[in-house]
Motif scaffolding. Structure first.
Motif, mmCIF file in Angstrom:
data_model
loop_
_atom_site.group_PDB
_atom_site.id
_atom_site.type_symbol
_atom_site.label_atom_id
_atom_site.label_comp_id
_atom_site.label_asym_id
_atom_site.label_seq_id
_atom_site.Cartn_x
_atom_site.Cartn_y
_atom_site.Cartn_z
ATOM 1 N N SER A 186 -0.769 86.987 -37.233
ATOM 2 C CA SER A 186 0.015 85.893 -36.672
ATOM 3 C C SER A 186 1.462 85.952 -37.132
ATOM 4 C CB SER A 186 -0.624 84.552 -37.055
ATOM 5 O OG SER A 186 0.085 83.468 -36.500
ATOM 6 N N TRP A 187 1.665 86.270 -38.410
ATOM 7 C CA TRP A 187 3.014 86.329 -38.972
ATOM 8 C C TRP A 187 3.884 87.359 -38.257
ATOM 9 C CZ3 TRP A 187 5.732 83.297 -42.102
ATOM 10 C CH2 TRP A 187 6.896 83.817 -42.699
ATOM 11 N N TYR A 188 3.292 88.517 -37.982
ATOM 12 C CA TYR A 188 4.046 89.603 -37.357
ATOM 13 C C TYR A 188 3.949 89.612 -35.833
ATOM 14 C CZ TYR A 188 4.157 91.508 -42.107
ATOM 15 O OH TYR A 188 4.348 91.692 -43.453
ATOM 16 N N GLY A 189 3.143 88.718 -35.252
ATOM 17 C CA GLY A 189 2.978 88.707 -33.804
ATOM 18 C C GLY A 189 2.189 89.885 -33.278
ATOM 19 N N MET A 190 1.172 90.315 -34.043
ATOM 20 C CA MET A 190 0.399 91.514 -33.718
ATOM 21 C C MET A 190 -1.056 91.163 -33.353
ATOM 22 S SD MET A 190 2.431 94.125 -34.187
ATOM 23 C CE MET A 190 4.170 94.024 -34.597
ATOM 24 N N GLU A 191 -1.757 92.160 -32.862
ATOM 25 C CA GLU A 191 -3.195 92.059 -32.609
ATOM 26 C C GLU A 191 -3.838 93.424 -32.825
ATOM 27 O OE1 GLU A 191 -3.729 90.861 -28.564
ATOM 28 O OE2 GLU A 191 -2.825 92.676 -27.719
ATOM 29 N N VAL A 192 -5.110 93.419 -33.218
ATOM 30 C CA VAL A 192 -5.831 94.682 -33.332
ATOM 31 C C VAL A 192 -6.246 95.124 -31.923
ATOM 32 C CG1 VAL A 192 -6.674 94.201 -35.656
ATOM 33 C CG2 VAL A 192 -8.048 93.499 -33.685
ATOM 34 N N VAL A 237 -2.345 98.248 -35.207
ATOM 35 C CA VAL A 237 -2.118 97.007 -34.463
ATOM 36 C C VAL A 237 -1.028 97.239 -33.430
ATOM 37 C CG1 VAL A 237 -2.840 95.525 -36.378
ATOM 38 C CG2 VAL A 237 -0.433 96.175 -36.173
ATOM 39 N N ARG A 238 -0.915 96.318 -32.483
ATOM 40 C CA ARG A 238 0.126 96.408 -31.460
ATOM 41 C C ARG A 238 0.827 95.071 -31.312
ATOM 42 N NH1 ARG A 238 -4.291 97.218 -26.612
ATOM 43 N NH2 ARG A 238 -5.078 95.084 -26.558
ATOM 44 N N ASP A 239 2.068 95.129 -30.874
ATOM 45 C CA ASP A 239 2.882 93.945 -30.628
ATOM 46 C C ASP A 239 2.291 93.188 -29.433
ATOM 47 O OD1 ASP A 239 4.824 92.073 -30.056
ATOM 48 O OD2 ASP A 239 6.498 93.482 -30.185
ATOM 49 N N LYS A 240 1.970 91.909 -29.616
ATOM 50 C CA LYS A 240 1.356 91.152 -28.534
ATOM 51 C C LYS A 240 2.291 90.999 -27.343
ATOM 52 C CE LYS A 240 -1.452 87.786 -29.421
ATOM 53 N NZ LYS A 240 -2.050 86.520 -29.884
ATOM 54 N N SER A 241 3.596 90.979 -27.591
ATOM 55 C CA SER A 241 4.553 90.834 -26.492
ATOM 56 C C SER A 241 4.939 92.172 -25.872
ATOM 57 C CB SER A 241 5.817 90.117 -26.989
ATOM 58 O OG SER A 241 6.469 90.889 -27.985
ATOM 59 N N ASN A 242 4.577 93.280 -26.539
ATOM 60 C CA ASN A 242 4.892 94.628 -26.046
ATOM 61 C C ASN A 242 3.794 95.571 -26.521
ATOM 62 O OD1 ASN A 242 6.000 96.997 -25.139
ATOM 63 N ND2 ASN A 242 7.651 97.058 -26.663
ATOM 64 N N PRO A 243 2.664 95.623 -25.819
ATOM 65 C CA PRO A 243 1.492 96.377 -26.291
ATOM 66 C C PRO A 243 1.727 97.869 -26.501
ATOM 67 C CG PRO A 243 0.874 94.847 -24.556
ATOM 68 C CD PRO A 243 2.372 94.870 -24.586
ATOM 69 N N ASP A 244 2.806 98.406 -25.958
ATOM 70 C CA ASP A 244 3.091 99.825 -26.175
ATOM 71 C C ASP A 244 3.759 100.082 -27.523
ATOM 72 O OD1 ASP A 244 2.062 100.617 -23.715
ATOM 73 O OD2 ASP A 244 3.966 100.223 -22.685
ATOM 74 N N SER A 245 4.147 99.033 -28.230
ATOM 75 C CA SER A 245 4.796 99.156 -29.530
ATOM 76 C C SER A 245 3.729 99.062 -30.615
ATOM 77 C CB SER A 245 5.840 98.037 -29.705
ATOM 78 O OG SER A 245 6.585 98.217 -30.880
ATOM 79 N N LEU A 246 3.469 100.178 -31.316
ATOM 80 C CA LEU A 246 2.342 100.280 -32.243
ATOM 81 C C LEU A 246 2.787 100.317 -33.706
ATOM 82 C CD1 LEU A 246 0.153 102.911 -30.338
ATOM 83 C CD2 LEU A 246 0.151 100.409 -30.126
ATOM 84 N N TYR A 247 1.969 99.727 -34.557
ATOM 85 C CA TYR A 247 2.252 99.607 -35.989
ATOM 86 C C TYR A 247 0.934 99.768 -36.745
ATOM 87 C CZ TYR A 247 6.437 97.177 -34.196
ATOM 88 O OH TYR A 247 7.584 96.840 -33.524
ATOM 89 N N PHE A 248 0.993 99.750 -38.074
ATOM 90 C CA PHE A 248 -0.227 99.569 -38.852
ATOM 91 C C PHE A 248 0.061 98.689 -40.058
ATOM 92 C CE2 PHE A 248 1.396 103.712 -40.339
ATOM 93 C CZ PHE A 248 1.325 103.611 -41.729
ATOM 94 N N LEU A 249 -0.964 97.899 -40.403
ATOM 95 C CA LEU A 249 -0.876 96.991 -41.535
ATOM 96 C C LEU A 249 -1.155 97.720 -42.835
ATOM 97 C CD1 LEU A 249 -2.845 93.939 -40.091
ATOM 98 C CD2 LEU A 249 -0.373 94.049 -40.462
ATOM 99 N N THR A 250 -0.629 97.197 -43.912
ATOM 100 C CA THR A 250 -0.969 97.638 -45.257
ATOM 101 C C THR A 250 -0.722 96.452 -46.178
ATOM 102 O OG1 THR A 250 -0.646 99.383 -46.906
ATOM 103 C CG2 THR A 250 1.329 98.554 -45.798
#
Length: 363
Positions: free
Chosen positions: A356-362, A196-209
């Motif tokens: 929504s909680w983390y402000g992310m999107e796939v 997933v990526r931060d909706k306010s900063n698409p270059d900031s990448l994460y993954f859910l678990t």
């Protein structure tokens, strides 16, 4: 990124394991509330008749006191709208839907679920709405004592035919490991879920678990099966919900927006949504590989032994101890994060509230 509160970092304390409390409450606790999702909305795929969006709008207009949920009819692949009166049934038919008149409304079933959520904290038990049978189903592990099971039966007896109580063999467990094997420096093993990526900063990448994977660690580092460094955990919400977040922090590791199918192939993921009862879903787990089934129940409350987890979704896909955090999806849609279950009953945390909680999107 704005931290919403301490639950971004760690889950709130759970109800003491092993305690069954009997009381009667009618109001849901704030722990069960979920943020509205602003993820891309697409319809459940149906063969004809009323669409998913139209069915949702119709149910919202009729209200919870006159409707009893929606589900996909597997044979016709059309959506069914359960209603409590003939006038509402006629409105559904005029809108192109299949109407089914039922005894209990969503308002009544939700009130029962709320009472159970506030009355029972019993490891090895779960309950939720079966919209096809128009009941609340309660299931209790065979490992639970007869005394505690009798207490659950006594609570259920107050609601007559709106409740169905039964046992299942074995233990209810949260599952560790999953889609792509990951391991924390403190020894915990889990699954990488959706990138997933931060909706306010698409270059900031994460993954859910799963939240029970990252719960209890402090900026813990995570690695893959080859001991390659991936990143560190930044979020956990467990119990009550079950979603966690790990930040990618290795530029040499690719971060594609897809899911591994454990057969050398991948499924691209492009958006997120919820799934209807009877809709097919699949999951990718480290222990059981690629498995598919159907959504069977919604609004599940499960207790793995360390507090109630609310608003899970039950499925018929098979799972093994070792699948937690893995992605639940259907074709190119992200749907959930695998949490736990027993045998061929799998539970997942809906992905949209986690995003929504983390402000992310796939992506």
């Amino acid at each position: 990124m704005n931290f919403r509160n301490s639950q971004w970092r760690r889950a709130a304390a759970g109800v003491a394991a092993g305690m069954l409390v009997i009381s009667g409450l009618l109001l849901p606790s704030s722990a069960q509330a979920e943020p509205a999702s602003n993820a891309p909305v697409r319809d459940v795929q149906v063969a004809g008749g009323i669409s998913g969006k139209a069915a949702t709008a119709l149910v919202d207009r009729l209200g919870k006191a006159r409707t009893g949920g929606t589900y996909l009819d597997r044979e016709s692949q059309r959506l069914v709208v359960a209603v409590t009166d003939d006038a509402a049934a006629q409105e559904v038919r005029e809108a192109g839907g299949i109407a089914r008149v039922v005894r209990y409304s969503t308002s009544q079933l939700d009130a029962i679920t709320t009472t159970l959520n506030e009355s029972i904290s019993l490891p090895g038990s779960y309950w939720g709405t079966n919209s096809v049978d128009n009941q609340i189903e309660v299931r209790v592990s065979s490992a639970v004592s007869d005394t505690d099971y009798a207490k659950v039966q006594a609570i259920a007896a107050r609601f007559g035919s709106a409740m169905d109580v039964g046992r299942f063999q074995g233990k209810l467990q949260k599952d560790l490991s999953g889609g792509r094997y990951i391991k924390s420096d403190d020894g915990g093993t889990c699954s990488s879920g959706f990138n997933v990526r931060d909706k306010s900063n698409p270059d900031s990448l994460y993954f859910l678990t799963a939240g029970h994977c990252t719960k209890g660690t402090v900026d813990n580092d995570w690695r893959d099966a080859n001991a390659t460094y991936l990143g560190y955990d930044v979020g956990a919400f467990y119990p009550e919900r079950d979603h966690g977040l790990i930040r990618h922090y290795n530029a040499n590791v690719s971060k594609p927006g897809n899911v591994y199918l454990h057969n050398g192939e991948y499924q691209d993921i492009v958006y997120s949504r919820d799934a209807s009862v009877n809709e097919p879903v699949c999951h990718s787990g480290y222990a059981s590989g690629y498995q598919c089934g159907y959504v069977t129940q919604t609004g599940i409350t499960a207790n793995y032994g360390d507090g109630n987890v609310y608003n899970l979704v039950a499925t018929s896909y098979c799972r093994e101890g070792g699948d937690s955090g893995g992605p639940v999806f259907w074709r190119d849609a992200a749907i959930g994060i695998h949490s736990g279950g027993h045998d061929c009953v799998g539970f997942y945390q809906r992905v949209n509230p986690a995003l929504s909680w983390y402000g992310m999107e796939v992506y």
